[in-house]
Design an enzyme around this catalytic site. Sequence first.
Site, PDB file in Angstrom:
ATOM      1  N   GLU A   1       0.789  -1.225   0.000  1.00  0.00           N
ATOM      2  CA  GLU A   1       0.000   0.000   0.000  1.00  0.00           C
ATOM      3  C   GLU A   1       0.831   1.291   0.000  1.00  0.00           C
ATOM      4  O   GLU A   1       0.760   2.096   0.930  1.00  0.00           O
ATOM      5  CB  GLU A   1      -0.972  -0.025   1.175  1.00  0.00           C
ATOM      6  CG  GLU A   1      -1.986  -1.146   1.022  1.00  0.00           C
ATOM      7  CD  GLU A   1      -3.197  -1.034   1.943  1.00  0.00           C
ATOM      8  OE1 GLU A   1      -3.117  -0.288   2.947  1.00  0.00           O
ATOM      9  OE2 GLU A   1      -4.215  -1.682   1.655  1.00  0.00           O
TER      10      GLU A   1
ATOM     11  N   GLU B   1      -5.249  -8.664  -0.352  1.00  0.00           N
ATOM     12  CA  GLU B   1      -6.004  -8.481   0.886  1.00  0.00           C
ATOM     13  C   GLU B   1      -7.475  -8.287   0.561  1.00  0.00           C
ATOM     14  O   GLU B   1      -7.824  -7.595  -0.390  1.00  0.00           O
ATOM     15  CB  GLU B   1      -5.512  -7.263   1.674  1.00  0.00           C
ATOM     16  CG  GLU B   1      -4.096  -7.349   2.184  1.00  0.00           C
ATOM     17  CD  GLU B   1      -3.710  -6.098   2.990  1.00  0.00           C
ATOM     18  OE1 GLU B   1      -4.633  -5.381   3.454  1.00  0.00           O
ATOM     19  OE2 GLU B   1      -2.508  -5.850   3.140  1.00  0.00           O
TER      20      GLU B   1
END
Length: 508
Positions: free
Chosen positions: A221, A342
């Site tokens: 991220e 995820e």
Amino acid sequence: MRSHLLVVTLVVTIAAVVASVLLISTQPASAAPTGGVVRIHTQGDKIYDQYGRVLLLHGVNSVDKSDGPLIVPGNGYTITAPMAATLARHGINNIRLGVSFQGLMPTRGQLDHAYLDRIAAQVEILASHGIRTLLDNHQDGLGSPWGGNGFPAWSIHARPAPGESNPGFPMNYLMPSMSAGWSEVWNNTYGVLDYLGQALGALTARVQGHPGVMGIELLNEPWPGTGFLTCYPFGCPGFDAKYQRALTTLTNAVRAKDPSMTVFWEPNVTWNQLMPSNLGRSAPIPPNVVFAPHDYCIPSQLAIYLGLPQELRTACPLQHGVTWGNVNSLTARTHIPTVIGEFGDNDASILDNTLDPADKHFTGWEYWPPAANTYPLDSGPVADKLVRTYPQATAGMPQRMQYDSGNGDFAYRYSPGPAARPTEIYVSDIKYPTGYIVNVVGGGVTSAPNARIVTIAASGGGPVTVKINRPGSAGITLPSGNDGGSVGASGSSTGSAALGGVVGLFGS
């Protein structure tokens, strides 16, 4: 990470026929067979093992974000041999294991070899149970100066200004000082990318050639830095070109130690806010790279963690549709495979928004658990969704797959191809309390009765169709056609333009 930046929006021939019907006894199926894992590689938009079979990856995350020491047996985060055995029994064939730049190189230029050894030991434990490991270079909130983790403090010169408010993760991404720190990363202002390349190179060297290593994910991220607003509302090709250069630099550092290592690239984190990725537009993506986006539902998290109305969850299919449209767009452009790194939200009601498109597109995934190393797979609503019958390895090309998480009915069609091992289908260990039936057209079952892994051999060159269901169930009849790994089947690659709006941040 489950916690992530969000945008709040209104916001998805029959050439030969051989039928083989096998009624398994009413006793629970035997445990998953032992056997070593083998290295993976990509070809086109599929992932293969060294036997020439197309792989489907179902996994979970295991990420320790504490101050350390990391991956220490008994610390509550490290997966033990009994835990690995349980995960494998439930069909989990990979772990996304968080590793830390800070842990790898706690002092400038100085590697922590004990940490590297602990990582290697965890890989070995998982591999002994048939589970591959994706080594995920994880960060949240950049580093400790902002209350985050990942980048060691010595590697970033920016610091919070006197009096600068820190609202905590993930709102702290909007702090000017943190954005300045991220810009240091992308500009390699003080050599931070060079040091990160050294750390990832050392990690690669430590696990080089280990068949249990699925790959290395370069960075979790990543935030665009001071230019983050250019990413809204249509994505940011300018930043993504710079970001791709950084990813290529890190990929080269890994490949210098192991040229065959599979590398996973995430989009920049505004992806979680429905912005499309422009990776692969400015330059071709190197070989043997996997796209590793996340697929979260904003309204679901708002309902769970802020106590907002549960009705917000009705917007989740729309948001997930946009995300999968963006996946399709990138796949059509780059022709590389995707694994969802995820998803979860601690909300079983929205899991099908990820799992059904993943089945349709023959895309792997890695579930983010509600708490560290707490995997609700033995029973309950999450287990009903995640412990799925599915083809772990296909000796040929997938065409179409369907699974009913309510009763365990499963159907799969593939075109057979050359491979050194047979097709292997994992059969859910919780869905068939009185046994199950296997029906094969175009091939036959070659595994023993009560096998947790059903193996299939094609009888000719025509399509092979496999159905698995409970006794008495009519099972699933697959429609004609081929949508395994297809693109453009759902969502809209431009949906973020319509849905982009107020920037909101949420997480834990």
